[in-house]
Design a protein around this motif. Structure first.
Motif, PDB file in Angstrom:
ATOM      1  N   MET A   1       0.885  -1.027   0.035  1.00  0.00           N
ATOM      2  CA  MET A   1       0.100  -0.051  -0.004  1.00  0.00           C
ATOM      3  C   MET A   1       0.914   1.196   0.148  1.00  0.00           C
ATOM      4  SD  MET A   1      -2.480   1.497   2.890  1.00  0.00           S
ATOM      5  CE  MET A   1      -4.134   0.582   2.330  1.00  0.00           C
ATOM      6  N   HIS A   2       0.394   2.215  -0.874  1.00  0.00           N
ATOM      7  CA  HIS A   2       1.186   3.600  -0.843  1.00  0.00           C
ATOM      8  C   HIS A   2      -0.048   4.566  -0.860  1.00  0.00           C
ATOM      9  CE1 HIS A   2       4.581   6.179  -2.505  1.00  0.00           C
ATOM     10  NE2 HIS A   2       3.378   7.000  -2.245  1.00  0.00           N
ATOM     11  N   ILE A   3       0.194   5.594   0.289  1.00  0.00           N
ATOM     12  CA  ILE A   3      -1.006   6.400   0.169  1.00  0.00           C
ATOM     13  C   ILE A   3      -0.714   7.693  -0.677  1.00  0.00           C
ATOM     14  CG2 ILE A   3      -2.019   8.118   2.174  1.00  0.00           C
ATOM     15  CD1 ILE A   3      -1.000   5.966   4.256  1.00  0.00           C
ATOM     16  N   TRP A   4      -1.496   8.145  -1.329  1.00  0.00           N
ATOM     17  CA  TRP A   4      -1.442   9.162  -2.335  1.00  0.00           C
ATOM     18  C   TRP A   4      -2.469  10.311  -1.747  1.00  0.00           C
ATOM     19  CZ3 TRP A   4       2.467   9.307  -5.721  1.00  0.00           C
ATOM     20  CH2 TRP A   4       2.897   7.890  -6.294  1.00  0.00           C
ATOM     21  N   VAL A   5      -1.940  11.449  -1.674  1.00  0.00           N
ATOM     22  CA  VAL A   5      -2.702  12.481  -0.957  1.00  0.00           C
ATOM     23  C   VAL A   5      -2.725  13.713  -1.880  1.00  0.00           C
ATOM     24  CG1 VAL A   5      -2.867  14.237   0.898  1.00  0.00           C
ATOM     25  CG2 VAL A   5      -1.724  11.949   1.503  1.00  0.00           C
ATOM     26  N   ASP A   6      -4.054  14.032  -2.240  1.00  0.00           N
ATOM     27  CA  ASP A   6      -4.349  14.993  -3.224  1.00  0.00           C
ATOM     28  C   ASP A   6      -4.261  16.304  -2.329  1.00  0.00           C
ATOM     29  OD1 ASP A   6      -5.392  16.861  -5.024  1.00  0.00           O
ATOM     30  OD2 ASP A   6      -7.266  16.080  -5.185  1.00  0.00           O
ATOM     31  N   ALA A   7      -3.082  16.805  -2.252  1.00  0.00           N
ATOM     32  CA  ALA A   7      -2.568  17.678  -0.980  1.00  0.00           C
ATOM     33  C   ALA A   7      -2.921  19.274  -1.230  1.00  0.00           C
ATOM     34  CB  ALA A   7      -1.085  17.590  -0.909  1.00  0.00           C
ATOM     35  N   ASP A   8      -3.412  19.536  -2.415  1.00  0.00           N
ATOM     36  CA  ASP A   8      -3.877  20.944  -2.673  1.00  0.00           C
ATOM     37  C   ASP A   8      -4.750  21.541  -1.697  1.00  0.00           C
ATOM     38  OD1 ASP A   8      -1.772  22.055  -4.676  1.00  0.00           O
ATOM     39  OD2 ASP A   8      -2.789  20.762  -6.090  1.00  0.00           O
ATOM     40  N   ALA A   9      -5.926  20.694  -1.698  1.00  0.00           N
ATOM     41  CA  ALA A   9      -7.241  21.116  -0.835  1.00  0.00           C
ATOM     42  C   ALA A   9      -7.308  20.082   0.252  1.00  0.00           C
ATOM     43  CB  ALA A   9      -8.244  20.707  -1.726  1.00  0.00           C
ATOM     44  N   CYS A  10      -6.214  19.332   0.729  1.00  0.00           N
ATOM     45  CA  CYS A  10      -6.407  18.583   1.701  1.00  0.00           C
ATOM     46  C   CYS A  10      -5.861  19.553   3.122  1.00  0.00           C
ATOM     47  CB  CYS A  10      -5.428  17.401   1.914  1.00  0.00           C
ATOM     48  SG  CYS A  10      -5.491  16.430   3.181  1.00  0.00           S
ATOM     49  N   PRO A  11      -7.115  19.447   4.031  1.00  0.00           N
ATOM     50  CA  PRO A  11      -6.903  20.589   5.168  1.00  0.00           C
ATOM     51  C   PRO A  11      -5.503  19.880   6.027  1.00  0.00           C
ATOM     52  CG  PRO A  11      -9.019  19.423   5.062  1.00  0.00           C
ATOM     53  CD  PRO A  11      -8.365  18.741   3.985  1.00  0.00           C
ATOM     54  N   VAL A  12      -5.205  21.109   6.765  1.00  0.00           N
ATOM     55  CA  VAL A  12      -3.813  20.814   7.400  1.00  0.00           C
ATOM     56  C   VAL A  12      -3.803  19.658   8.586  1.00  0.00           C
ATOM     57  CG1 VAL A  12      -2.189  21.838   8.955  1.00  0.00           C
ATOM     58  CG2 VAL A  12      -2.703  23.074   6.917  1.00  0.00           C
ATOM     59  N   VAL A  13      -5.024  19.944   9.265  1.00  0.00           N
ATOM     60  CA  VAL A  13      -5.277  18.988  10.560  1.00  0.00           C
ATOM     61  C   VAL A  13      -5.146  17.483   9.974  1.00  0.00           C
ATOM     62  CG1 VAL A  13      -7.806  19.138  10.328  1.00  0.00           C
ATOM     63  CG2 VAL A  13      -6.609  18.567  12.449  1.00  0.00           C
ATOM     64  N   ARG A  64       0.377   6.871 -11.126  1.00  0.00           N
ATOM     65  CA  ARG A  64       1.228   6.321 -10.414  1.00  0.00           C
ATOM     66  C   ARG A  64       0.448   5.097  -9.478  1.00  0.00           C
ATOM     67  NH1 ARG A  64       6.146   9.180  -9.203  1.00  0.00           N
ATOM     68  NH2 ARG A  64       6.442  10.802 -10.778  1.00  0.00           N
ATOM     69  N   LEU A  65      -0.672   4.992  -9.686  1.00  0.00           N
ATOM     70  CA  LEU A  65      -1.520   4.008  -8.634  1.00  0.00           C
ATOM     71  C   LEU A  65      -1.223   2.901  -8.999  1.00  0.00           C
ATOM     72  CD1 LEU A  65      -5.245   5.468  -8.361  1.00  0.00           C
ATOM     73  CD2 LEU A  65      -3.431   5.317  -6.572  1.00  0.00           C
ATOM     74  N   SER A  66      -1.154   1.856  -7.880  1.00  0.00           N
ATOM     75  CA  SER A  66      -1.203   0.308  -7.959  1.00  0.00           C
ATOM     76  C   SER A  66      -2.351  -0.103  -7.183  1.00  0.00           C
ATOM     77  CB  SER A  66       0.262   0.055  -7.257  1.00  0.00           C
ATOM     78  OG  SER A  66       1.293   0.332  -7.976  1.00  0.00           O
ATOM     79  N   ASP A  67      -2.486  -1.335  -7.325  1.00  0.00           N
ATOM     80  CA  ASP A  67      -3.753  -2.184  -6.583  1.00  0.00           C
ATOM     81  C   ASP A  67      -3.545  -1.709  -5.216  1.00  0.00           C
ATOM     82  OD1 ASP A  67      -4.982  -2.893  -8.743  1.00  0.00           O
ATOM     83  OD2 ASP A  67      -4.507  -4.858  -8.760  1.00  0.00           O
ATOM     84  N   ASN A  68      -4.606  -1.384  -4.492  1.00  0.00           N
ATOM     85  CA  ASN A  68      -4.707  -1.349  -3.121  1.00  0.00           C
ATOM     86  C   ASN A  68      -3.880  -0.330  -2.390  1.00  0.00           C
ATOM     87  OD1 ASN A  68      -6.616  -3.597  -2.490  1.00  0.00           O
ATOM     88  ND2 ASN A  68      -4.639  -4.872  -2.915  1.00  0.00           N
ATOM     89  N   ASP A  69      -3.392   0.812  -3.479  1.00  0.00           N
ATOM     90  CA  ASP A  69      -3.179   2.105  -2.854  1.00  0.00           C
ATOM     91  C   ASP A  69      -4.297   2.752  -2.267  1.00  0.00           C
ATOM     92  OD1 ASP A  69      -0.394   1.446  -3.680  1.00  0.00           O
ATOM     93  OD2 ASP A  69      -0.418   2.931  -5.173  1.00  0.00           O
ATOM     94  N   LEU A  70      -3.850   3.747  -1.472  1.00  0.00           N
ATOM     95  CA  LEU A  70      -5.140   4.533  -0.908  1.00  0.00           C
ATOM     96  C   LEU A  70      -4.929   5.970  -1.205  1.00  0.00           C
ATOM     97  CD1 LEU A  70      -7.194   5.051   1.325  1.00  0.00           C
ATOM     98  CD2 LEU A  70      -5.375   5.160   3.029  1.00  0.00           C
ATOM     99  N   VAL A  71      -5.971   6.416  -1.646  1.00  0.00           N
ATOM    100  CA  VAL A  71      -5.943   7.947  -2.322  1.00  0.00           C
ATOM    101  C   VAL A  71      -6.877   8.862  -1.250  1.00  0.00           C
ATOM    102  CG1 VAL A  71      -6.577   9.551  -3.936  1.00  0.00           C
ATOM    103  CG2 VAL A  71      -5.810   7.319  -4.503  1.00  0.00           C
ATOM    104  N   ILE A  72      -6.163   9.760  -0.700  1.00  0.00           N
ATOM    105  CA  ILE A  72      -7.060  10.717   0.342  1.00  0.00           C
ATOM    106  C   ILE A  72      -7.290  11.970  -0.565  1.00  0.00           C
ATOM    107  CG2 ILE A  72      -6.863  12.108   2.416  1.00  0.00           C
ATOM    108  CD1 ILE A  72      -6.316   9.002   2.903  1.00  0.00           C
ATOM    109  N   THR A  73      -8.515  12.085  -0.890  1.00  0.00           N
ATOM    110  CA  THR A  73      -9.082  13.213  -1.651  1.00  0.00           C
ATOM    111  C   THR A  73     -10.486  13.692  -1.497  1.00  0.00           C
ATOM    112  OG1 THR A  73      -9.265  14.005  -4.023  1.00  0.00           O
ATOM    113  CG2 THR A  73      -9.777  11.563  -3.563  1.00  0.00           C
TER     114      THR A  73
END
Length: 151
Positions: A1-13, A64-73
């Protein structure tokens, strides 16, 4: 698993929760954004800056996604693409996007977009609150625990 964060709009907290979780679970995480941001020094946390433009960060994550990666968005179309590519998608309010609910979310998003286009003020989402942060942390923990058991 790799976590990918759509970081532009992701809250700081939410980023802070993610930083701690990646370190604790020893899971690679990459924040993708079109502007620079500070991240803690960690062998588990990376930052990828992309050029500015419509969906550039989203497209880079999908590429860049692979199976079972986690996307935070909170971006529903990105979540839909992630799911189509075998990834897991979680929004910053703790809602897990699934094959069962993503189509309805896309339809509602499109409906609200058409209302806004016709001049209706639909408002925005309410501010992130403690309940949202807790829901996010709980679902993230469940996903990371499940991943740890599969290793």
């Amino acid at each position: 698993m790799h976590i990918w964060v759509d970081a532009d709009a992701c809250p700081v907290v939410i980023k802070e929760i993610l930083f701690k979780a990646a370190q604790r679970a020893k899971v690679q995480m990459t924040l993708v954004a079109n502007h620079t941001m500070r991240i803690p020094k960690s062998s588990y946390i990376d930052f990828l800056q992309v050029t500015q433009g419509f969906d550039i960060a989203d497209n880079e994550i999908v590429k860049r996604l692979s199976d079972n990666d986690l996307v935070i968005t909170a971006d529903i179309p990105l979540a839909a693409e992630a799911i189509e590519n075998g990834a897991i998608a979680l929004n910053p309010r703790g809602e897990l996007y699934t094959t069962e609910n993503i189509r309805a979310r896309l339809n509602m998003r499109d409906f609200m977009d058409s209302l806004r286009s016709s001049g209706v003020d639909t408002g925005g989402p309410p501010p992130l609150n403690q309940k949202d942060r807790q829901a996010f942390a709980n679902n993230l923990d469940r996903l990371l625990t499940r991943y740890a058991r599969q290793r």
